[in-house]
Scaffold this motif. Sequence first.
Motif, short mmCIF file in Angstrom:
data_model
loop_
_atom_site.label_atom_id
_atom_site.label_comp_id
_atom_site.label_asym_id
_atom_site.label_seq_id
_atom_site.Cartn_x
_atom_site.Cartn_y
_atom_site.Cartn_z
N LYS A 233 5.67 6.23 -15.85
CA LYS A 233 4.53 6.54 -16.72
C LYS A 233 3.67 5.32 -16.97
O LYS A 233 2.45 5.42 -17.04
N TRP B 193 -0.25 4.98 -16.45
CA TRP B 193 -1.23 4.70 -17.49
C TRP B 193 -2.18 3.60 -17.06
O TRP B 193 -3.34 3.58 -17.44
N LEU C 229 -6.44 8.01 -15.06
CA LEU C 229 -6.68 9.36 -14.58
C LEU C 229 -6.82 9.47 -13.07
O LEU C 229 -6.58 10.51 -12.50
N TYR D 204 -3.62 10.46 -10.90
CA TYR D 204 -2.52 11.17 -11.54
C TYR D 204 -1.99 12.34 -10.72
O TYR D 204 -0.81 12.55 -10.61
N GLN E 93 17.10 23.00 -22.96
CA GLN E 93 16.02 23.98 -22.84
C GLN E 93 15.40 23.82 -21.46
O GLN E 93 15.39 22.73 -20.89
N SER F 298 8.57 24.21 -18.53
CA SER F 298 7.78 24.67 -17.39
C SER F 298 7.28 23.49 -16.56
O SER F 298 6.37 23.62 -15.76
N ASP G 27 6.39 11.94 -22.18
CA ASP G 27 5.93 12.56 -20.95
C ASP G 27 4.56 13.20 -21.17
O ASP G 27 4.37 14.38 -20.94
N VAL G 28 3.60 12.41 -21.65
CA VAL G 28 2.30 12.98 -21.98
C VAL G 28 1.37 12.88 -20.78
O VAL G 28 1.24 11.82 -20.17
N ASN G 29 0.75 13.98 -20.48
CA ASN G 29 -0.27 14.01 -19.45
C ASN G 29 -1.44 13.14 -19.93
O ASN G 29 -1.97 13.35 -21.01
N PRO G 30 -1.85 12.14 -19.15
CA PRO G 30 -2.93 11.26 -19.62
C PRO G 30 -4.21 12.01 -20.02
O PRO G 30 -4.91 11.57 -20.93
N TRP G 31 -4.45 13.12 -19.37
CA TRP G 31 -5.63 13.91 -19.74
C TRP G 31 -5.55 14.39 -21.19
O TRP G 31 -6.57 14.56 -21.84
N ASN H 87 1.62 20.99 -18.12
CA ASN H 87 1.00 20.43 -16.92
C ASN H 87 -0.31 21.13 -16.60
O ASN H 87 -0.91 20.91 -15.56
N ILE I 38 -4.18 21.89 -17.27
CA ILE I 38 -5.39 21.33 -17.90
C ILE I 38 -6.06 22.41 -18.77
O ILE I 38 -6.56 22.12 -19.85
N GLU J 118 3.98 30.72 -20.57
CA GLU J 118 5.25 30.10 -20.19
C GLU J 118 4.99 28.67 -19.79
O GLU J 118 5.83 28.02 -19.18
N GLN J 119 3.79 28.18 -20.09
CA GLN J 119 3.35 26.91 -19.51
C GLN J 119 3.45 25.72 -20.46
O GLN J 119 3.08 24.62 -20.07
N ILE J 120 3.89 25.93 -21.68
CA ILE J 120 3.99 24.76 -22.56
C ILE J 120 5.42 24.60 -23.04
O ILE J 120 6.22 25.54 -23.02
N TRP J 121 5.75 23.41 -23.46
CA TRP J 121 7.04 23.18 -24.09
C TRP J 121 6.91 22.08 -25.11
O TRP J 121 5.94 21.32 -25.10
N VAL J 122 7.87 22.05 -26.03
CA VAL J 122 7.93 21.00 -27.04
C VAL J 122 9.27 20.31 -26.81
O VAL J 122 10.27 20.97 -26.61
#
Lengths: 440, 271
Positions: free
Chosen positions: A2, A6, A10, A13, A359, A362, B35-39, B83, B85, B125-129
Motif C-alpha cells: 500500500k 500511495w 492514482l 493503481y 467474514q 467482496s 486497505d483503502v482504495n486511494p480514490w 473495489n 468506484i 454485495e460489493q462493500i465490506w467493513v
Amino acid sequence: MKHSLWAVLLLIYYSNVHSFCGFYVAKADTQLFNKASQVVIVRQDDKTVLTMANDFKGDPQEFAIVIPVPTFIEEGQIHIGDKQIINHLDNYTAPRLVEYFDDDPCRVYLREAGPAMSAAPKSESSDMIRSKKNSHGVTIEAEYTIGEYDILILSAQQSDGLEQWLIENDYKIPKKANQVLDSYIRQNVRFFVAKVNLTEHSKLGFSYLRPIQVAYESPKFILPIRLGTLNADGDQELFIYTLTQKGRVETTNYRNVKLPSNMELPLFIKKEFPDFYRALFEEQVRKQSMRAVFLEYAWDMNWCDPCAADPLSVEELQELGVFWLRDRRPDNWAELDVFVTRLHLRYNADTFPEDLIFQETSDRENFQGRYIVRHPWEGKETCDEAKQYRQQLGVRYEGEARRLADLTGWDIQKIRQKMKIPEEGTPDSKTWWQRLWHRN
Amino acid sequence: MKPLFAHLHYYDPRVYQISILSTLLIYGLFFLDFDVNPWAIILIPSTAILTQYAYHRYLSLPIFDAKSPLISALSLCLLLRTNSITLLLLAPIITISSKFLFRWREKHLFNPTNFGLVTLLLLTEQIWVSPGQWGNGTLLALLFAGLGSWVIYQANRADITLAFLIFYAIILFGRASWLGDPLTIPLHQLQSGALLLFAFFMLSDPKTTPDSRAGRLLFALLVALGAAFVQFWLYRTNGLLWSLAFFSLLTPIIDRLLPNQPYQWPIHKEK
C-alpha cells in the motif's frame, strides 16, 4: 504494498495487477514450520466444508483428536481427504521468489510483455457400526470406521462428563480443557473424536495420516482454536486456506496484516529462500506482538503469475469440498468462481484468547507473497550509461541489504559481508565530494 | 466538571471531530496499512460536500456548512471498503441524502454514515467493513478513549457513549462468566478499535440520539443488546451497525415518551 501505491497514488493503481513477471525460482511451503496445522475452509452461504491436516509424526497409536463442530452432525458428514491436494494448495499459494536479469545499459529496447499464464492441469471407504451408548452424560450418536480412522460422534450435556469420558477412553486431554469444553457445550457446539484404527491404517498403507473432512451448515463462520492453545508445548503454527465464491476472507476479531511483499532483496537469498521466509515471518510476528493474522495469498483460482504451482483442477477442488462446482462437467472450460485466501498465524492462549471469527469480503484484488532477486548486468562498460549503472549498483545493494535486515531482523553487517559490499554503510568507498567532482 | 480547554468551549465540536477523524485516518493508512482504495480519499469527501451543497441549494437553506458532510465522509473513509468506484460515489450520496430525506422534527433519523453503510451492505454485495483492522492494542484503546472523550465532552454527549460501553461490557463479562470463559476473552472483545470508534464517533452523534438523558441511556442499552444479539445469537458481523440503524427507528418514540429540547450545534445557537 500500500505504501508504494500511495507514493504514486492514482496513476498506476489499477494497472499493477496483471503485470507481474520475472522467472519463478523458489517457494516456501508449510513444511518449513514445525507443528504446523493446515485447515482448508470451503464456504458459501452457511454451508461449510472443513478439512484438517496436521503434521503428526509419532506413532499412529498415539494419535487421537477431539474436533468441535458448531452444529449437530451425522455419519455422512465426515469424510477422509487427500493429503496431496492440500500439498498442492500449499504449493500454489506459497510465498515465492522470482528473479530478474538486468539488461545491458548500453542497449535500448522495449520491454517484453510478461509470460503467459499456465492453465489448470489434470490430477486425481467405510464400515459402519451403529450404537448408542450413554455414560457420564455423553451420548455416542454414531460410531464407525472410515478410512484409517475410528470416528465417534458425541453429544454431551456437561463438560465434566465429556472430560471424564475422554480420559477413560484414552484421549489425552490438556489440564484446563474442562473450562473450554464447558464453554463450547453451552454454545451448543458438538464434538466428534477420531483415533487411528491400526488395522485399517496398515491395510491402507499410507505413511502419514490423511486429513479429516467435515461438512456442516451453520451461520457460524469460525475456527475453534482454543483447545489447541491448551497444550503447553509453546506457540502453534496455523495455515488457513479458504475457498469462497465472492472474494478474500479475513478475521473480524483479529487484525489482518498483509505480509510485506514485492521487494527486491540481495541475490544470496536465492540459495536460502526457506531460511529467509522463516526469518521474515518470525520477525513480522514479533513486530505485531503475535497479535495479527497474516495474509500470504489472495487470488482468483483461475490463474497465477508467477506460478509456484499450477492452479488446482476442478476435480481437486471438488475433493476439497467446493460443492458449487459439483455439477460442473469436465469439458466446461468457463472460468471457475473460486477465490483462494491463505492466512498464516502463530498463536498461543495469551495472544489469541478467542476462536477465530471470519467474514468473506467482496475484495477480489490479488495479493501474493513475492520476493525478487535481480542479477546485475556483468558485461563490459562501453558507454557512459554503463558507468552510471555500475555506480548506482552500490546504492541498490545497500538498499537491498537494509530491506532484508528490516524484514528478517538479521544483522546488517553479516548481510553486507555475504553480499560483499562495504561495511560502513556507504554505498561505495568514495566520499560524497569524490562522487560529486570525480565521476570517473 | 469544567472542560479542560474551557476557552475552546465556544467553538464548534465538529472542528475537533474533523481533526481527530483525519488523524485516525492518517494513522490507519500509514501505520496500520488500511486497505483503502486511494480514490476513496478523494471521491468520498468531495462527493459528500457536493451532495450537501446540492441539497442546500435545492432547499434554499440559509448557511452552507461543509463540516457535517466532511465528518460523515471521514467516517466513511475509515469504515467503508469496496473495489467499486461507483459505490465510492454512491455511498456519500446515500449518506448525505439520508439527513435530508429521513427527517423528523429538527433532527434526522439515522446517523448518516451508519445509514450509508447499512444500506449498501443490504443492497449490494460489493462493500465490506473490516472490524479487525484496528487490532486490539491496549495503547490504541487508550488513544481512542482519550481523543474520543474530548470530542463528546465538547458535544455534551458523553453520557450515551459511557452508558453504551458500560452496558456492552456488562453483556460481554456476563456472557463470559456464564460460559466459564477466562477474562481475557471479554477483555479482548472490549479492546476492539472498531467498538471504540463506534461508541465515540458514531453513537455519540447528538443530531440523531434521543434528546433527554433518560432517553439516551435507554437507547444505549437497546443498541448494546441489539449488537450482542447479532453477534452472539445470529453469528453475523457488523452487529453494532445493524443495531444502531434498527434502533434509530425508535428514537422518535423515545423522544415522545421522554421529551427534551433537541440538540443544536453551537454555531446555530449563536445565530
